[in-house]
Design an enzyme around this catalytic site. Structure first.
Site, PDB file in Angstrom:
ATOM      1  N   ARG A  84       0.833  -1.197   0.000  1.00 22.60           N
ATOM      2  CA  ARG A  84       0.000   0.000   0.000  1.00 22.60           C
ATOM      3  C   ARG A  84       0.865   1.242   0.000  1.00 22.60           C
ATOM      4  O   ARG A  84       0.715   2.135  -0.804  1.00 22.60           O
ATOM      5  CB  ARG A  84      -0.903  -0.011   1.233  1.00 22.60           C
ATOM      6  CG  ARG A  84      -1.613   1.327   1.480  1.00 22.60           C
ATOM      7  CD  ARG A  84      -2.668   1.183   2.552  1.00 22.60           C
ATOM      8  NE  ARG A  84      -3.532   0.055   2.251  1.00 22.60           N
ATOM      9  CZ  ARG A  84      -4.105  -0.735   3.168  1.00 22.60           C
ATOM     10  NH1 ARG A  84      -3.901  -0.512   4.447  1.00 22.60           N
ATOM     11  NH2 ARG A  84      -4.872  -1.730   2.815  1.00 22.60           N
ATOM     12  N   TYR A  85       1.764   1.303   0.974  1.00 22.45           N
ATOM     13  CA  TYR A  85       2.681   2.440   1.040  1.00 22.45           C
ATOM     14  C   TYR A  85       3.815   2.182   0.045  1.00 22.45           C
ATOM     15  O   TYR A  85       4.179   1.036  -0.198  1.00 22.45           O
ATOM     16  CB  TYR A  85       3.262   2.552   2.443  1.00 22.45           C
ATOM     17  CG  TYR A  85       2.263   2.847   3.535  1.00 22.45           C
ATOM     18  CD1 TYR A  85       1.721   4.122   3.673  1.00 22.45           C
ATOM     19  CD2 TYR A  85       1.865   1.863   4.434  1.00 22.45           C
ATOM     20  CE1 TYR A  85       0.832   4.402   4.699  1.00 22.45           C
ATOM     21  CE2 TYR A  85       0.969   2.139   5.459  1.00 22.45           C
ATOM     22  CZ  TYR A  85       0.463   3.417   5.582  1.00 22.45           C
ATOM     23  OH  TYR A  85      -0.405   3.701   6.600  1.00 22.45           O
ATOM     24  N   ARG A  88       7.093  -0.020   1.560  1.00 22.60           N
ATOM     25  CA  ARG A  88       7.046  -1.167   2.472  1.00 22.60           C
ATOM     26  C   ARG A  88       5.848  -2.073   2.199  1.00 22.60           C
ATOM     27  O   ARG A  88       4.822  -1.606   1.702  1.00 22.60           O
ATOM     28  CB  ARG A  88       7.026  -0.702   3.930  1.00 22.60           C
ATOM     29  CG  ARG A  88       5.934   0.297   4.290  1.00 22.60           C
ATOM     30  CD  ARG A  88       6.447   1.160   5.447  1.00 22.60           C
ATOM     31  NE  ARG A  88       5.439   2.045   6.024  1.00 22.60           N
ATOM     32  CZ  ARG A  88       5.124   3.234   5.522  1.00 22.60           C
ATOM     33  NH1 ARG A  88       5.660   3.654   4.381  1.00 22.60           N
ATOM     34  NH2 ARG A  88       4.248   3.999   6.137  1.00 22.60           N
ATOM     35  N   CYS A  97      -1.523 -18.827  14.856  1.00 17.49           N
ATOM     36  CA  CYS A  97      -1.056 -18.045  15.999  1.00 17.49           C
ATOM     37  C   CYS A  97      -1.077 -18.942  17.231  1.00 17.49           C
ATOM     38  O   CYS A  97      -1.745 -19.976  17.245  1.00 17.49           O
ATOM     39  CB  CYS A  97      -1.966 -16.853  16.237  1.00 17.49           C
ATOM     40  SG  CYS A  97      -2.124 -15.825  14.769  1.00 17.49           S
ATOM     41  N   CYS A 101      -6.679 -14.370  18.951  1.00 17.17           N
ATOM     42  CA  CYS A 101      -7.213 -13.212  19.667  1.00 17.17           C
ATOM     43  C   CYS A 101      -8.598 -12.898  19.114  1.00 17.17           C
ATOM     44  O   CYS A 101      -8.770 -12.805  17.899  1.00 17.17           O
ATOM     45  CB  CYS A 101      -6.312 -12.003  19.467  1.00 17.17           C
ATOM     46  SG  CYS A 101      -4.587 -12.341  19.783  1.00 17.17           S
ATOM     47  N   CYS A 104      -8.832  -9.917  16.660  1.00 11.27           N
ATOM     48  CA  CYS A 104      -7.891  -9.895  15.532  1.00 11.27           C
ATOM     49  C   CYS A 104      -8.473  -9.181  14.305  1.00 11.27           C
ATOM     50  O   CYS A 104      -9.578  -9.457  13.876  1.00 11.27           O
ATOM     51  CB  CYS A 104      -7.523 -11.319  15.142  1.00 11.27           C
ATOM     52  SG  CYS A 104      -6.365 -11.373  13.770  1.00 11.27           S
ATOM     53  N   ARG A 106      -7.361  -9.566  11.387  1.00 12.68           N
ATOM     54  CA  ARG A 106      -7.334 -10.508  10.254  1.00 12.68           C
ATOM     55  C   ARG A 106      -8.128 -11.773  10.566  1.00 12.68           C
ATOM     56  O   ARG A 106      -7.782 -12.867  10.156  1.00 12.68           O
ATOM     57  CB  ARG A 106      -5.889 -10.844   9.881  1.00 12.68           C
ATOM     58  CG  ARG A 106      -5.417  -9.940   8.803  1.00 12.68           C
ATOM     59  CD  ARG A 106      -4.034 -10.248   8.284  1.00 12.68           C
ATOM     60  NE  ARG A 106      -3.410  -8.962   8.114  1.00 12.68           N
ATOM     61  CZ  ARG A 106      -2.281  -8.597   8.693  1.00 12.68           C
ATOM     62  NH1 ARG A 106      -1.612  -9.430   9.444  1.00 12.68           N
ATOM     63  NH2 ARG A 106      -1.819  -7.386   8.497  1.00 12.68           N
ATOM     64  N   ASP A 265     -10.128  -1.424  14.526  1.00 14.31           N
ATOM     65  CA  ASP A 265     -10.671  -1.233  13.182  1.00 14.31           C
ATOM     66  C   ASP A 265     -12.089  -1.789  13.105  1.00 14.31           C
ATOM     67  O   ASP A 265     -12.479  -2.637  13.898  1.00 14.31           O
ATOM     68  CB  ASP A 265      -9.784  -1.956  12.159  1.00 14.31           C
ATOM     69  CG  ASP A 265      -8.404  -1.324  12.052  1.00 14.31           C
ATOM     70  OD1 ASP A 265      -8.338  -0.083  12.062  1.00 14.31           O
ATOM     71  OD2 ASP A 265      -7.411  -2.072  11.979  1.00 14.31           O
ATOM     72  N   ASP A 302      -6.716   3.489  11.303  1.00 12.87           N
ATOM     73  CA  ASP A 302      -6.320   3.003   9.977  1.00 12.87           C
ATOM     74  C   ASP A 302      -7.517   3.265   9.068  1.00 12.87           C
ATOM     75  O   ASP A 302      -8.602   2.737   9.312  1.00 12.87           O
ATOM     76  CB  ASP A 302      -5.981   1.512  10.062  1.00 12.87           C
ATOM     77  CG  ASP A 302      -4.956   1.092   9.022  1.00 12.87           C
ATOM     78  OD1 ASP A 302      -4.810   1.806   8.010  1.00 12.87           O
ATOM     79  OD2 ASP A 302      -4.320   0.038   9.202  1.00 12.87           O
ATOM     80  N   LYS A 309      -2.572   4.706   7.898  1.00  9.48           N
ATOM     81  CA  LYS A 309      -2.708   5.042   9.317  1.00  9.48           C
ATOM     82  C   LYS A 309      -2.541   6.539   9.536  1.00  9.48           C
ATOM     83  O   LYS A 309      -1.671   7.161   8.930  1.00  9.48           O
ATOM     84  CB  LYS A 309      -1.648   4.292  10.120  1.00  9.48           C
ATOM     85  CG  LYS A 309      -1.853   2.787  10.096  1.00  9.48           C
ATOM     86  CD  LYS A 309      -0.814   2.077  10.934  1.00  9.48           C
ATOM     87  CE  LYS A 309      -0.940   0.572  10.793  1.00  9.48           C
ATOM     88  NZ  LYS A 309      -0.616   0.091   9.431  1.00  9.48           N
TER      89      LYS A 309
END
Ligand SMILES: *Cc1c(COP(=O)(O)O)cnc(C)c1O
Ligand code: SF4
Length: 339
Positions: A84-85, A88, A97, A101, A104, A106, A265, A302, A309
């Site tokens: 996106r940026y 990076r 994981c 969580c 999360c 994702r 988010d 975000d 962000k």
């Protein structure tokens, strides 16, 4: 230790306030994994730990929210990589994981077979990075990169380090909080061989900084990779200034530099954790000035649709004229700043 994780509702007996039937409904949609380390921690430390790990019915009822509001998929030139940026990329190298969580971002992906990271997707990501000179910073995430074997992770780091335009690699991992015993001497010896690494952890509550976690952080610090922390602002868990301040103090005591506090988010299945922006700003007000500046991360939202962000700060300028600014100090006092 992971093999002994609790993954089904009936194994949650004895955890206060848990209704196995409801948990079972949720786990059909979003997986549960609570490893024995976290199970023990839930029992000794209670609610903040339980709410991050035990499924709640609320995960199924926030339908107006989207699975991928940040459009990670839209900005994805190859599967598992988000560019996106300009300089990076986010590179998904694991689908698993040590704990799933509940908050999360994702959630649509982690711990699910469908749409999983594979050897082939990792290879495609590496090839993309090799062919894209603009990429100078690669963020390894997932899932959790530290759930890969030392050998697999080493192989990825080696490939990336051979790319001349890749100047730095970040590892994003929640393992120091959720399975600190994974931070072995062997892992750290491998990581120490790289001089281009940064490691960002993910702690949300001071109770996560146990003796074992402190030992893991101490070891990670020996690798020479600067340690950071990304915390998610979570309703009822860390949305009080005192709790967040304690977390930030304990992180820096262990030489972990708080990097971001993420506003939750608008991700489907996590709406019950979201606070108001005012709550987030009040938390920030409780940090800046009251604690060493090294304890104060940026509070970011975000932007949906891939806008990136953006940091938010409590308003400090009360008024302004040609000669001066009127500013609120950290102590709540009003001060005049000459121009
Ligand atoms: C957060 C994020 C990054 C990293 O952003 P930094 O502000 O450099 O930490 C990179 N790409 C995407 C898509 C992100 O969401
Ligand atoms: S460790 Fe990170 S990727 Fe894994 S479930 Fe938790 S927040 Fe999601």
């Amino acid at each position: 230790m992971l093999k002994k994780s609790v993954v089904s509702a009936e194994d949650l007996k004895g955890v206060p306030g848990v209704d196995p039937e409801r948990v079972a409904q949720v786990t059909q949609v979003y997986p549960m994994r609570i490893n024995p380390y976290w199970m023990a921690l839930m029992k000794s430390k209670g609610a903040p730990l339980i709410h991050q790990a035990v499924p709640r019915e609320a995960e199924l009822v926030d339908t107006p929210l989207l699975e991928d509001p940040l459009c990670e998929e839209k900005d994805s030139p190859v599967f598992g990589l988000t560019h996106r940026y300009p300089d990076r990329v986010i590179f998904l190298v694991s689908n698993e994981c040590a704990l799933y969580c509940r908050h999360c971002m994702r959630k649509r992906k982690v711990g699910k077979g469908a749409g999983a990271v594979t050897e082939a997707s990792i290879e495609a990501g590496l090839t993309y990075i090799e062919k894209t000179p603009a990429v100078r910073d690669v963020i390894l995430t997932g899932g959790d990169p530290l759930l890969l074997s030392d050998e697999k992770l080493d192989a990825i780091l080696k490939r990336l380090s051979q790319i001349p335009h890749v100047e730095m690699i970040r590892i994003h991992s929640r393992v120091p909080a959720t399975l600190p015993m994974r931070i072995t001497e062997a892992l750290c010896a491998m990581l120490s061989r790289y001089d281009n690494l940064w490691i960002n952890t993910h702690f949300n509550h001071p109770h996560e900084i146990t003796e074992e976690a402190e030992k893991a952080l101490k070891r990670l610090n020996t690798t020479g990779a600067p340690l950071g922390c990304q915390t998610v602002l979570l309703k009822g868990i860390n949305d009080e200034p005192e709790v967040m301040a304690e977390l930030m103090r304990r992180l820096t005591k262990n030489r972990v530099r708080p990097y971001y506090i993420h506003h939750g988010d608008a991700v489907k299945g996590t709406g019950h954790f979201r606070t108001s922006i005012e709550t987030g700003l009040a938390v920030m007000q409780g940090l800046r000035g009251h604690l060493s500046g090294l304890c104060v991360p940026a509070y970011v939202i975000d932007l949906p649709g891939g806008g990136g962000k953006v940091p938010l700060l409590p308003d400090s300028i009360i008024s302004q004229n040609e000669k001066s600014l009127t500013v609120r100090g950290y102590d709540g006092g009003t001060y005049t700043y000459p121009l």
